[in-house]
Write a protein that holds these residues in place. Structure first.
Motif, PDB file in Angstrom:
ATOM      1  N   ARG A 262      -4.547   4.928 -10.274  1.00 42.55           N
ATOM      2  CA  ARG A 262      -3.271   4.236 -10.503  1.00 42.55           C
ATOM      3  C   ARG A 262      -2.963   3.271  -9.373  1.00 42.55           C
ATOM      4  N   GLN A 263      -3.195   3.682  -8.138  1.00 39.37           N
ATOM      5  CA  GLN A 263      -2.908   2.792  -7.014  1.00 39.37           C
ATOM      6  C   GLN A 263      -3.818   1.571  -7.041  1.00 39.37           C
ATOM      7  N   LEU A 264      -5.074   1.772  -7.381  1.00 38.85           N
ATOM      8  CA  LEU A 264      -5.992   0.625  -7.481  1.00 38.85           C
ATOM      9  C   LEU A 264      -5.543  -0.331  -8.583  1.00 38.85           C
ATOM     10  N   HIS A 265      -5.083   0.223  -9.691  1.00 40.68           N
ATOM     11  CA  HIS A 265      -4.573  -0.606 -10.791  1.00 40.68           C
ATOM     12  C   HIS A 265      -3.372  -1.436 -10.322  1.00 40.68           C
ATOM     13  N   LEU A 266      -2.428  -0.797  -9.646  1.00 44.38           N
ATOM     14  CA  LEU A 266      -1.222  -1.497  -9.198  1.00 44.38           C
ATOM     15  C   LEU A 266      -1.540  -2.571  -8.164  1.00 44.38           C
ATOM     16  N   LEU A 267      -2.363  -2.223  -7.180  1.00 47.15           N
ATOM     17  CA  LEU A 267      -2.715  -3.219  -6.167  1.00 47.15           C
ATOM     18  C   LEU A 267      -3.513  -4.369  -6.774  1.00 47.15           C
ATOM     19  N   GLY A 268      -4.379  -4.058  -7.735  1.00 39.45           N
ATOM     20  CA  GLY A 268      -5.146  -5.102  -8.412  1.00 39.45           C
ATOM     21  C   GLY A 268      -4.261  -6.051  -9.205  1.00 39.45           C
TER      22      GLY A 268
ATOM     23  N   GLU B 182       0.849  -1.189   0.000  1.00 38.30           N
ATOM     24  CA  GLU B 182       0.000   0.000   0.000  1.00 38.30           C
ATOM     25  C   GLU B 182       0.892   1.249   0.000  1.00 38.30           C
ATOM     26  N   GLY B 183       1.934   1.226   0.809  1.00 39.63           N
ATOM     27  CA  GLY B 183       2.867   2.346   0.858  1.00 39.63           C
ATOM     28  C   GLY B 183       3.654   2.512  -0.434  1.00 39.63           C
ATOM     29  N   ILE B 184       4.156   1.416  -0.955  1.00 37.33           N
ATOM     30  CA  ILE B 184       4.952   1.487  -2.183  1.00 37.33           C
ATOM     31  C   ILE B 184       4.101   1.963  -3.356  1.00 37.33           C
ATOM     32  N   THR B 185       2.899   1.406  -3.505  1.00 37.98           N
ATOM     33  CA  THR B 185       2.053   1.798  -4.633  1.00 37.98           C
ATOM     34  C   THR B 185       1.530   3.225  -4.477  1.00 37.98           C
ATOM     35  N   SER B 186       1.408   3.693  -3.256  1.00 38.61           N
ATOM     36  CA  SER B 186       1.026   5.088  -3.050  1.00 38.61           C
ATOM     37  C   SER B 186       2.104   6.011  -3.610  1.00 38.61           C
ATOM     38  N   GLY B 187       3.349   5.714  -3.299  1.00 34.27           N
ATOM     39  CA  GLY B 187       4.453   6.511  -3.823  1.00 34.27           C
ATOM     40  C   GLY B 187       4.555   6.443  -5.334  1.00 34.27           C
ATOM     41  N   LEU B 188       4.421   5.235  -5.883  1.00 35.22           N
ATOM     42  CA  LEU B 188       4.468   5.074  -7.337  1.00 35.22           C
ATOM     43  C   LEU B 188       3.328   5.831  -8.013  1.00 35.22           C
ATOM     44  N   SER B 189       2.166   5.806  -7.400  1.00 41.31           N
ATOM     45  CA  SER B 189       0.990   6.465  -7.970  1.00 41.31           C
ATOM     46  C   SER B 189       1.126   7.985  -7.927  1.00 41.31           C
ATOM     47  N   SER B 190       1.701   8.498  -6.867  1.00 39.22           N
ATOM     48  CA  SER B 190       1.931   9.939  -6.775  1.00 39.22           C
ATOM     49  C   SER B 190       2.926  10.397  -7.837  1.00 39.22           C
ATOM     50  N   LYS B 191       3.971   9.615  -8.026  1.00 44.22           N
ATOM     51  CA  LYS B 191       4.956   9.930  -9.076  1.00 44.22           C
ATOM     52  C   LYS B 191       4.297   9.882 -10.443  1.00 44.22           C
ATOM     53  N   TYR B 192       3.456   8.882 -10.676  1.00 43.89           N
ATOM     54  CA  TYR B 192       2.744   8.746 -11.947  1.00 43.89           C
ATOM     55  C   TYR B 192       1.876   9.981 -12.195  1.00 43.89           C
ATOM     56  N   GLU B 193       1.173  10.435 -11.163  1.00 42.20           N
ATOM     57  CA  GLU B 193       0.308  11.613 -11.306  1.00 42.20           C
ATOM     58  C   GLU B 193       1.125  12.851 -11.665  1.00 42.20           C
TER      59      GLU B 193
END
Length: 139
Positions: free
Chosen positions: A104-110, A76-87
């Motif tokens: 993006r975070q939902l996509h990554l976690l899914g 959850e923490g890692i994908t949050s960071g990746l998603s913020s960078k993506y945005e």
């Protein structure tokens, strides 16, 4: 009762999961090392602990007996960071930035586990119930 996974086993599992997101194994190399820079780390004793500490002060500690729960917290923490960078890389000034971050975070976690996606979606829905999207342009 099954024995707890060691820190090394948790790192190995995290690296396997991270490979699905094309994350290099080094991302998890020091996840079991305490630090004072607000980077999350894990501890294993009679439970699994996800700890955040900064300047010798513990800011957060979550504990569980379930390794899947611990792995969820890690990703959850890692994908949050990746998603913020993506945005940031795909910014649309007319839309609430959370639209892209959350999607993006939902996509990554899914991509890791559908249950993790649903769990995170529930959290986002709670946030949005209190703090709806605020776009500045047309819908």
């Amino acid at each position: 009762m099954a024995a707890f996974a060691s820190s090394a086993e948790i790192i190995s599992k995290a690296q396997e999961i991270g490979a699905r997101l094309s994350l290099p194994p080094v991302v998890f190399a020091n996840i079991d090392q305490p630090n004072d820079f607000a980077a999350p780390f894990i501890e294993v004793d009679r439970a699994y602990h996800y700890v955040i500490r900064e300047r010798d002060k513990e800011l957060s500690r979550k504990s569980t007996m379930d390794i899947d729960e611990l792995l969820y917290w890690i990703f959850e923490g890692i994908t949050s960071g990746l998603s913020s960078k993506y945005e940031l890389d795909h910014r649309d000034e007319t839309r609430d930035c959370r639209r892209v971050v959350f999607d993006r975070q939902l996509h990554l976690l899914g991509a890791i586990k559908p249950e993790w996606r649903m769990r995170c979606a529930d959290k986002f829905n709670e946030i949005l119930a209190q703090h709806p999207f605020r776009d500045s342009g047309p819908p």
